[in-house]
Design a protein around this motif. Structure first.
Motif, PDB file in Angstrom:
ATOM      1  N   MET A   1       0.792  -1.251  -0.050  1.00 42.34           N
ATOM      2  CA  MET A   1       0.004  -0.036  -0.003  1.00 42.34           C
ATOM      3  C   MET A   1       0.926   1.231   0.041  1.00 42.34           C
ATOM      4  SD  MET A   1      -2.973   0.276   2.674  1.00 42.34           S
ATOM      5  CE  MET A   1      -3.103  -1.190   2.527  1.00 42.34           C
ATOM      6  N   TYR A  40       3.411  -5.080   8.524  1.00 41.87           N
ATOM      7  CA  TYR A  40       3.499  -3.794   8.433  1.00 41.87           C
ATOM      8  C   TYR A  40       3.539  -3.154  10.062  1.00 41.87           C
ATOM      9  CZ  TYR A  40       2.932  -4.132   3.599  1.00 41.87           C
ATOM     10  OH  TYR A  40       2.896  -4.472   2.346  1.00 41.87           O
ATOM     11  N   PHE A  48       9.232  -1.634   4.001  1.00 45.40           N
ATOM     12  CA  PHE A  48       8.789  -1.573   2.855  1.00 45.40           C
ATOM     13  C   PHE A  48       8.840  -0.155   2.087  1.00 45.40           C
ATOM     14  CE2 PHE A  48       4.799  -0.251   0.323  1.00 45.40           C
ATOM     15  CZ  PHE A  48       4.949  -1.113  -0.640  1.00 45.40           C
ATOM     16  N   ILE A  51      11.964  -0.678   0.158  1.00 48.25           N
ATOM     17  CA  ILE A  51      11.707  -1.433  -0.925  1.00 48.25           C
ATOM     18  C   ILE A  51      11.175  -0.452  -2.132  1.00 48.25           C
ATOM     19  CG2 ILE A  51      10.057  -2.967  -2.068  1.00 48.25           C
ATOM     20  CD1 ILE A  51      10.265  -4.555   0.636  1.00 48.25           C
ATOM     21  N   TYR A  57      12.694  -2.438  -7.748  1.00 45.39           N
ATOM     22  CA  TYR A  57      11.197  -2.315  -7.515  1.00 45.39           C
ATOM     23  C   TYR A  57      10.661  -1.502  -8.203  1.00 45.39           C
ATOM     24  CZ  TYR A  57       6.774  -2.986  -4.934  1.00 45.39           C
ATOM     25  OH  TYR A  57       5.631  -3.364  -4.651  1.00 45.39           O
ATOM     26  N   GLY A 162      -0.870   1.693  -5.526  1.00 45.98           N
ATOM     27  CA  GLY A 162       0.091   0.761  -4.782  1.00 45.98           C
ATOM     28  C   GLY A 162       0.014  -0.541  -5.338  1.00 45.98           C
ATOM     29  N   SER A 163      -1.125  -1.033  -6.294  1.00 50.42           N
ATOM     30  CA  SER A 163      -1.322  -2.415  -6.504  1.00 50.42           C
ATOM     31  C   SER A 163      -1.473  -3.252  -5.299  1.00 50.42           C
ATOM     32  CB  SER A 163      -0.013  -2.971  -7.445  1.00 50.42           C
ATOM     33  OG  SER A 163       1.153  -3.036  -6.584  1.00 50.42           O
ATOM     34  N   THR A 164      -1.937  -2.675  -4.248  1.00 50.70           N
ATOM     35  CA  THR A 164      -2.379  -3.461  -2.907  1.00 50.70           C
ATOM     36  C   THR A 164      -3.345  -4.526  -3.399  1.00 50.70           C
ATOM     37  OG1 THR A 164      -1.513  -1.470  -1.700  1.00 50.70           O
ATOM     38  CG2 THR A 164      -3.015  -3.372  -0.601  1.00 50.70           C
ATOM     39  N   ASN A 167      -2.428  -7.846  -3.557  1.00 56.12           N
ATOM     40  CA  ASN A 167      -2.030  -8.730  -2.317  1.00 56.12           C
ATOM     41  C   ASN A 167      -3.447  -9.402  -1.940  1.00 56.12           C
ATOM     42  OD1 ASN A 167       0.206  -6.205  -1.413  1.00 56.12           O
ATOM     43  ND2 ASN A 167       0.874  -8.448  -2.382  1.00 56.12           N
ATOM     44  N   TYR A 207      11.433  -8.747  -6.495  1.00 54.36           N
ATOM     45  CA  TYR A 207      11.211  -9.277  -5.051  1.00 54.36           C
ATOM     46  C   TYR A 207      12.351 -10.040  -4.529  1.00 54.36           C
ATOM     47  CZ  TYR A 207       6.457  -7.894  -6.033  1.00 54.36           C
ATOM     48  OH  TYR A 207       5.404  -7.190  -6.194  1.00 54.36           O
ATOM     49  N   THR A 214      14.194  -6.785   0.430  1.00 53.78           N
ATOM     50  CA  THR A 214      13.047  -7.630   0.557  1.00 53.78           C
ATOM     51  C   THR A 214      13.228  -8.894   1.516  1.00 53.78           C
ATOM     52  OG1 THR A 214      12.521  -6.790  -1.524  1.00 53.78           O
ATOM     53  CG2 THR A 214      11.052  -8.649  -0.976  1.00 53.78           C
ATOM     54  N   PHE A 217      12.581  -7.730   4.735  1.00 56.02           N
ATOM     55  CA  PHE A 217      11.131  -7.381   5.106  1.00 56.02           C
ATOM     56  C   PHE A 217      10.214  -8.729   5.537  1.00 56.02           C
ATOM     57  CE2 PHE A 217       7.016  -6.969   2.627  1.00 56.02           C
ATOM     58  CZ  PHE A 217       6.403  -5.953   3.521  1.00 56.02           C
ATOM     59  N   MET A 253       5.781 -15.260  -1.944  1.00 57.38           N
ATOM     60  CA  MET A 253       7.140 -15.006  -1.058  1.00 57.38           C
ATOM     61  C   MET A 253       6.845 -16.041   0.066  1.00 57.38           C
ATOM     62  SD  MET A 253       8.226 -10.968  -0.708  1.00 57.38           S
ATOM     63  CE  MET A 253       7.515 -10.927   0.743  1.00 57.38           C
ATOM     64  N   GLU A 281       3.252 -14.447   1.245  1.00 55.26           N
ATOM     65  CA  GLU A 281       2.443 -13.441   0.523  1.00 55.26           C
ATOM     66  C   GLU A 281       2.352 -13.800  -0.932  1.00 55.26           C
ATOM     67  OE1 GLU A 281       3.193  -8.738   0.276  1.00 55.26           O
ATOM     68  OE2 GLU A 281       4.776  -9.649  -0.974  1.00 55.26           O
ATOM     69  N   SER A 283       1.426 -11.924  -4.749  1.00 60.06           N
ATOM     70  CA  SER A 283       1.197 -10.555  -5.006  1.00 60.06           C
ATOM     71  C   SER A 283       0.945 -10.915  -6.626  1.00 60.06           C
ATOM     72  CB  SER A 283       2.643  -9.856  -5.118  1.00 60.06           C
ATOM     73  OG  SER A 283       2.494  -8.429  -5.424  1.00 60.06           O
TER      74      SER A 283
HETATM   75  C1  AVI Z   1       2.077  -3.751  -0.786  1.00 60.36           C
HETATM   76  N1  AVI Z   1       2.180  -4.451  -2.075  1.00 60.36           N
HETATM   77  C2  AVI Z   1       1.788  -4.150  -3.112  1.00 60.36           C
HETATM   78  C3  AVI Z   1       3.815  -5.203  -2.261  1.00 60.36           C
HETATM   79  C4  AVI Z   1       3.764  -6.089  -3.513  1.00 60.36           C
HETATM   80  O1  AVI Z   1       4.541  -5.507  -4.142  1.00 60.36           O
HETATM   81  O2  AVI Z   1       3.137  -7.041  -3.586  1.00 60.36           O
HETATM   82  C5  AVI Z   1       4.293  -5.649  -1.178  1.00 60.36           C
HETATM   83  C6  AVI Z   1       5.688  -6.165  -1.381  1.00 60.36           C
HETATM   84  N2  AVI Z   1       6.188  -7.358  -0.761  1.00 60.36           N
HETATM   85  C7  AVI Z   1       7.474  -7.567  -1.402  1.00 60.36           C
HETATM   86  N3  AVI Z   1       7.676  -6.437  -1.786  1.00 60.36           N
HETATM   87  C8  AVI Z   1       6.709  -5.557  -1.927  1.00 60.36           C
END
Ligand code: AVI
Length: 325
Positions: A1, A40, A48, A51, A57, A162-164, A167, A207, A214, A217, A253, A281, A283
């Protein structure tokens, strides 16, 4: 986000918090998993933020570029005298780009689950946009919430950068979109950022950055569990894994145990086989067509798309309105 600086209060150890309960349930499941929403905490939010500045990224850079280059065109789709509601307003950096181009926005409603965070930004926003009314709202935007009373009569524009949305599992993304439609109401426009399917040679380094941010993170999740749930994860025995799953169009991930071991979490024993992972995760990456189909099924029609081939900023309208109903 986007950039999050949310500080979430540590959960009590005695009373099973939802963090403790979710972690224990996820570690008892097969395969093991923990929700990415737990990345978070203060340290995770700072990681983040780092990142988003990494050379590998691309999403943040791409989205900022698309918003900056197209802000007047995006703003031209907003109804007159509207309220801009940002879902999960980590920092208003991206909303500021739209607010600077959209004189028609009367009111800005940043929505975040953390009240602490929301207050950090509001005073500065009020100074920078003196004619804008700002009503921060503490709410879980994945659920239905009541917008503040002063915007009751205003048409609404939603903003979810943010392309959240990537997720979320696709069915959760559809649920979010339907819910956003209910919150935003008639004549609503929704502007969102979506990361696109692309060559894994670009996706995977994003990633698996060379600096290892990362990885930190991802591993911070175990450090957080140690801090807040009295666990004894040895971070030296877990590795960050990130790979592209073509079948599901998603980066996955994981945290992989480098050996057979037993860990204690909140008083309970959790065993790991050598190589066993915790899935931390997904994405999801969409083609524009696939995302538009998902949005359509959730009651939204595309108005306009801006893309650099890597990332998409989409403006959607409530499907019933585009049919003139
Ligand atoms: C918050 N979100 C959009 C990031 C993504 O790219 O999915 C979270 C992230 N995970 C690893 N790097 C960034």
């Amino acid at each position: 986000m986007n950039v999050r600086t949310v500080v979430r209060a540590p959960q009590p150890i005695e009373e099973p918090s939802s963090f403790a309960a979710d972690v224990l349930a996820g570690l008892a499941a097969k395969p093991k998993h923990i929700s990415p929403k737990y990345f978070y905490d203060l340290a995770g939010s700072a990681l983040f933020e780092r990142i988003t500045e990494l050379p590998e990224y691309y999403p943040t850079r791409c989205e900022l570029g698309l918003l900056q280059d197209n802000a007047p065109a995006i703003a031209s789709l907003f109804p007159a005298r509207c309220a801009l509601i940002e879902f999960g307003a980590g920092s208003s950096r991206k909303a500021r780009i739209l607010l600077g181009a959209a004189a028609t926005v009367e009111t800005y409603v940043p929505v975040d689950i953390s009240g602490d965070f929301l207050q950090q930004d509001v005073a500065q926003l009020r100074r920078d946009f003196p004619h804008l009314a700002v009503y921060p709202l503490v709410a879980d935007f994945t659920k239905t919430f009541e917008p503040p009373a002063p915007i009751a009569a205003l048409p609404r524009v939603g903003f979810f950068p943010g392309s959240t949305i990537g997720n979320f599992e696709p069915h959760e993304a559809a649920k979010f979109l339907r819910n956003a439609g209910a919150i935003l109401g008639a004549n609503a426009v929704l502007v969102l950022g979506v990361d696109l399917v692309k060559d894994p040679a670009i996706l995977c380094p994003a990633y698996n950055d060379a600096e290892g941010v990362t990885a930190k993170f991802n591993l911070n999740l175990l450090a957080r569990i140690n801090r807040e749930l009295g666990a004894d994860f040895d971070l030296g025995t877990f590795e960050h894994h990130a790979c592209y799953n073509r079948e599901h169009s998603r980066i996955e991930m994981h945290l992989a145990s480098t050996r057979r071991q037993k860990v204690r979490v909140n008083g309970k024993a959790v065993t790991f086989r050598a190589g066993e992972t915790i899935h931390t995760e997904n994405s999801y990456k969409y083609t524009l067509e696939a995302f538009e189909a998902l949005a359509h099924g959730a009651g939204w029609s595309p108005l306009k798309v801006w893309s650099d081939g890597l990332f998409g900023v989409l403006a959607l309208a409530r499907a019933d309105e585009t049919k003139g109903n």
